[in-house]
Design an enzyme around this catalytic site. Sequence first.
Site, PDB file in Angstrom:
ATOM      1  N   TYR A  72       0.821  -1.149  -0.107  1.00 24.74           N
ATOM      2  CA  TYR A  72       0.015   0.014  -0.010  1.00 24.74           C
ATOM      3  C   TYR A  72       0.775   1.385   0.002  1.00 24.74           C
ATOM      4  O   TYR A  72       0.587   2.307  -0.599  1.00 24.74           O
ATOM      5  CB  TYR A  72      -0.898  -0.042   1.035  1.00 24.74           C
ATOM      6  CG  TYR A  72      -1.980  -1.140   0.907  1.00 24.74           C
ATOM      7  CD1 TYR A  72      -1.915  -2.277   1.640  1.00 24.74           C
ATOM      8  CD2 TYR A  72      -2.916  -1.015   0.007  1.00 24.74           C
ATOM      9  CE1 TYR A  72      -2.582  -3.343   1.288  1.00 24.74           C
ATOM     10  CE2 TYR A  72      -3.833  -2.023  -0.421  1.00 24.74           C
ATOM     11  CZ  TYR A  72      -3.964  -3.112   0.484  1.00 24.74           C
ATOM     12  OH  TYR A  72      -4.718  -4.144   0.158  1.00 24.74           O
ATOM     13  N   HIS A 121       0.759 -12.880  -9.505  1.00 24.57           N
ATOM     14  CA  HIS A 121      -0.128 -11.593  -8.997  1.00 24.57           C
ATOM     15  C   HIS A 121       0.671 -10.351  -8.470  1.00 24.57           C
ATOM     16  O   HIS A 121       0.068  -9.309  -9.016  1.00 24.57           O
ATOM     17  CB  HIS A 121      -1.003 -12.378  -7.587  1.00 24.57           C
ATOM     18  CG  HIS A 121      -1.397 -11.160  -6.705  1.00 24.57           C
ATOM     19  ND1 HIS A 121      -2.735 -10.736  -7.028  1.00 24.57           N
ATOM     20  CD2 HIS A 121      -0.986 -10.814  -5.529  1.00 24.57           C
ATOM     21  CE1 HIS A 121      -3.030  -9.979  -6.062  1.00 24.57           C
ATOM     22  NE2 HIS A 121      -1.970  -9.857  -5.254  1.00 24.57           N
ATOM     23  N   PHE A 122       1.754 -10.636  -7.869  1.00 25.08           N
ATOM     24  CA  PHE A 122       2.173  -9.164  -7.546  1.00 25.08           C
ATOM     25  C   PHE A 122       2.788  -8.635  -8.609  1.00 25.08           C
ATOM     26  O   PHE A 122       3.062  -7.249  -8.564  1.00 25.08           O
ATOM     27  CB  PHE A 122       2.974  -9.114  -6.193  1.00 25.08           C
ATOM     28  CG  PHE A 122       4.458 -10.017  -6.175  1.00 25.08           C
ATOM     29  CD1 PHE A 122       4.329 -11.184  -5.569  1.00 25.08           C
ATOM     30  CD2 PHE A 122       5.221  -9.526  -6.876  1.00 25.08           C
ATOM     31  CE1 PHE A 122       5.642 -11.894  -5.450  1.00 25.08           C
ATOM     32  CE2 PHE A 122       6.466 -10.150  -6.977  1.00 25.08           C
ATOM     33  CZ  PHE A 122       6.645 -11.607  -6.199  1.00 25.08           C
ATOM     34  N   HIS A 123       3.176  -9.264  -9.580  1.00 22.41           N
ATOM     35  CA  HIS A 123       3.654  -8.695 -10.873  1.00 22.41           C
ATOM     36  C   HIS A 123       2.875  -7.586 -11.514  1.00 22.41           C
ATOM     37  O   HIS A 123       2.950  -6.720 -12.115  1.00 22.41           O
ATOM     38  CB  HIS A 123       4.717  -9.573 -11.626  1.00 22.41           C
ATOM     39  CG  HIS A 123       5.979  -9.909 -11.264  1.00 22.41           C
ATOM     40  ND1 HIS A 123       6.285 -10.715 -10.273  1.00 22.41           N
ATOM     41  CD2 HIS A 123       6.968  -9.208 -11.559  1.00 22.41           C
ATOM     42  CE1 HIS A 123       7.597 -10.640  -9.989  1.00 22.41           C
ATOM     43  NE2 HIS A 123       7.899  -9.694 -10.913  1.00 22.41           N
TER      44      HIS A 123
END
Lengths: 541, 263, 187
Positions: free
Chosen positions: A219, A366-368
Site C-alpha cells: 500500500y 499476482h504481485f507482478h
Amino acid sequence: MLINKRLILAHFWLAFAVFGVALVLGAWQMFVRSPLNAWHFNPELYYRSVTAHGSIMGYVFPTLVAMGFGYAITESALEKPLIGRRWAWAGFWLVAVGAVVAMVPVSLGWASVLYTFYPPMVGNPLYYIGVVLVVVGSWIWVALMSINLAAWKRDNPDKPVPLAMFANVAGSYLWGWTAVGAALEIIFQILPVALGLRSTIDAGLARVFFSWTLHAIVYFWLIPTYIAYYSIFPRAIGGRLYSDAMARISFILFVVVAMPIGVHHLFTDPQVGAGFKFMHSVFTGLVALPTLLTVFTICASAEIASRLRGGRGAFGWVSALPWQNPIMLATAFSLVMLGFGGAGGLINMSYQLDASIHNTQWITGHFHLIFGGAIVIMYFAIAYDLWPHLTGRALESFGLMRTQLWLWFIGMIVTTFPWHYVGILGMPRRMAFYDYSNAAVSPQAFSVTMSAVGGFILLISGVLFLTVLIRGQWAASSEAGAYRFSVPLHMPARIPAALNSFGLWLALMIGLTVVNYGYPIAQLMVLKETNVPAVYVGAGR
Amino acid sequence: MSDQKLFSLRNPWFSTSVGVTVVIAVLATLAGLIWLPLAQPDLKLSGIWDAICSAAGVPRASSQAGSVQADFKTSDVVMTSEMLTRPSQVSIGRGATLAQRCAICHGPQGVSDANSPNLAGQFAAVTYKELNDFKTGARVNVIMTPFAVNMTNQDMLDVAAYYSYLPRVPRSHADAKIPAPLIVTTGAPMRNIAPCGSCHGDIDTKAGSPWLGGQSAVYIKAQLHAFASGTRRNDISQQMRNIARQMTAEEIDQVAHYYEAQP
Amino acid sequence: MTTEADHGIGEAVAARIERRWVTLSIVIVGLLVGMATYIGIHQATMPQGHVETADPKTLHLSGEFVESNLGSALETDGSVTVRAIGQQYSFTPQCVVVPSDTPVKLRATSADVVHGLLIEGTNINTMLVPGYVSELPVRFRTTGDFVMPCQEFCGVGHQGMWGKVRVVDQAEFQKLAAARRRLTCVD
C-alpha cells in the site's frame, strides 16, 4: 511552485536507474528458467539475481519514487519551499548509500537470501545493514512530511489540507509504521546472528515480524499511484475530481486497515494460531473497500471529463475521452490491471482458496500484475506529468510515450496471465531450473515461455521509458508553469477535522496492530525453545 | 472547519469510526477464537478455554508417544552451520599428534595413496561427525571402528581440527578439462537430486557435507553405492540415501571421476 | 450558467450516488467475508488448530520425527498419520504412500531452514518452519502418483527438492500396513 527541483529529480533519476537494472535482471530470470534456455548454469546466479531484483524493486525503487513525488507534492500543494532541505538530501544519500551497501554483497553471492530474507538462512551482514540504511533514509522523509504539514496547518488554521498532501502524508505515516516490522526483525533478530553475536534465531517470529511489513508495504507502493488517480488524472484529462471527501476516506481507510492484515501471508504457517489468521482475513476483506471506492470515484471523474468534451450515452462517453493523452492511457491500463490483480488478491485473501495457490507461480504473477502493472505504470505517468516542471523542458515524444505505455500493458498481460495459470497448475516458485521434459512439468512449458516473451516486451518498454526521459534533456526549454492538482467538483469551504488530520486514524492503526499482532508476537518472543540454529549462506564462510 | 473536538464521543466521525472498528474487531476475535474452533469437530477441544488457547496459538510441545525406534544405530551428532569452523591452535596441535596413527592409511599429509579417503582440508565438522558415527556404530567399517571406539570426544575434535587445517594437495588425477556432468551441475530435480555443489561446497556448504574435490573416485563410488543400497545409514534423516538411490550407476561413475579431478 | 441552487442540487445528487456505491461496496465485502467463514466451517479446509513446537537439531535423536518413525502409519481408528521432515534438499520419506478415501493427517517439520510443500493436483499446501510442527488433515479422492515440490526458497539446491506421493486404494494400503508399521514408497 517547485523550488527544490534538483532534490526531486535526484530521487526520480536514481529510482529509474535502479529500476532499469532490476528490469534487466528480471527479464534474464524469466528467460533463464524457461524452456527457451538450454544453458545449464550455476543456480546460485539465479538466486543472486532474484535477491537483487526483489530488493531493488521492493525496497529501493518505489521508496525513491514515493519520496521524490512526496517532496514535489509538498512544495506544489502547500505552495511553499520544503522545510528541512538538508535533511531531505541526507535522506536521499542514506537511501543511495544503503542501496549500494546492500547490493555489493548480493552481487558477490554473499547474501543470496532473497528480498524476503527468511531466516534461519542468514547472509552477509552488509546486505541487511544496507536495507536498514534505506529504511532510515525513508524515515527522514516521513518526518519531513509530517513537519511540513504541521507548519502549513499552523499557518493555515481551519483550511482543508490539499488532497494530494493529505494523501501523501497518509502514505508516509503508513510507511513509517509498517517498516517497523521488518526493522525489528533485521535489527533485533537477523543482524545479531549475521554479525556472529548470536547463533540461533526464531524463524517463526521473524516471519511474523516480516508479515507486519510485507502487506502494508504494497500500500505504501500504491499510494503514489492513487494520488496520481485522484490528483493528476482528472486535471490531466480536463475534468474534475468527483469527490474530495471520498478520496480522503479512501486514504484514511488504507492507513487504518492496510496494517493489521499481514498474517494472511502466513495462512499456512504453523507458528500462528488459526484465530489470528481468521481475524487478519476479516480485515483483509475490509481493505478491498478503499479500492472499490477509488475505482468508482476515478471512473466518475473520467465520465465528467468525457461529458465536458461532448461524450454521450450510457457507455459511449468512454470513446470521447482524450485517448491521445498518455496520462489517460496509463490510467486506463492501470485500472484494467488493478481489476485483474485485485480479483486475484481476493482469492489470495481467502484461506481456502489460498491453499491451492500459496507459494506457487500464481503469487508471483499476482504481485507482478498489481505492482509491476497497475502501480508502476502510474509511476511512469507521474514522471511524464511532472518532468517538464522539474526540468524546465517539455517532454515531446507523445507518440513514443503512448507506445511505451502500450508495450508495458501488453507486456505485463503477456507476462502475468500465463504466470497465474501455471500457478493454478501447481508450479512452485523460486526455482532456478525446471525439468520441462518431465510429464509433471511439461504442461507448464508453453505458458512459461509466453511469460518469458512478455518479460522481453517489458524490457523494451523500460528502455523506451528511459529514452523518453533522456531525450527530454535535449528538448527545448519551456515554462511549464506551476504544478497543479485536480480540483474537485464540489469543494466545501470547511471539512470535518476527521478528514483533515491523522490523530484518530493513527490511533486506530496502532490499536489494530496491537490487537491483531500483539499476542502472536509476544507469545513467540517469550518462547525460547523455538530458537533454531542459523544457516549461513554464501560460499566463502 | 468544524470546531468540534475530534476525540470526543459527540463527534460522529470519531464515534462511528471507533465504534465500527471495535465492533468488527470484537466480532472477528469472537468468531476466530471461540466460534470457529468449536465448530470444527475434528479438533477435539475440551471447552472454551482450550478453544481460545488453541486458536490464539498457545504452543504445545509435540508428543513423543508411540514412536517407532530404529533397529539400527543412527547418527547421534547434532550438526549446525558454524560447528567447528574456528578451531583453536591448541586443538590443531593436539590433533597433529593424534593423527600420526591415521597416517598409515590416510597419508602423512592427509592425502591417501590407497583408497582411504583424503582428509586434508576436509571440513572439521565432517571429520568429527564420521569419527563419532564410527564410534557409536552409526557407521560401520572394519578398520575405522576399532580406531574410533578408543577416541574420546576431545580427541575427535582435535583430529578433525587438524585435518581441516591441512592444505588440500592437488592430486595426480587433477584434470581441469573434464567437463562437469549434468548430474553435477544441474542434478535431476524430478528425481530429487540437487546439484552436488549445493551442499558439498562448490556452490554452498551444508553442515556435515564433505568437500569432494580431489577425493578418491573409488571411495566416492563406494559410498554412493552404500547409501543407495542402505548399507551406509549415518546420513541424518536419509539426506544422502534420498539422493544416491535415485542415481544411476553411470551417474555415480561420472560424479566420482569428476570430483576426483577437481582441486 | 449554474446557480448556487443548481450547485447544491448537483452536490446532493453526487453524494446520493456515492452513498449507494459505498453501501454496495460494504455489502460486497461483507458477502465475501461471510462466504469465507461459512465455507470454512461447513466444507473446506481450515488453518491448523494448534501451534506445536519441535527442536530441529534433535529431530533425528528422539521423538516423533526420528528416521524410523517417518512415513505412513495406520491408526487404530482406520485413519492414517503421515510423518515427514523437510531438509536441504529432500523430504524424508522421499515418496509418501497413502490410501485413497481415508482421513490422512500430515505432520511435518523442517530440520533446518524454512521449506514448504505442496502436492500438485491437490490443494494440500503448507509451510515447514524449523521449530514448529505443521499439521494438515487431508483426504485423497483418487489413486495415482503426484509430485510434491518444496515451494519456498530453502537455499541454492531448492530447485532439486521434489518428492512424490503415491495414492493407492485402501485394500492395497492395508496389505502394506500389515507388513510394516511405517510405510513409504521409496523404491
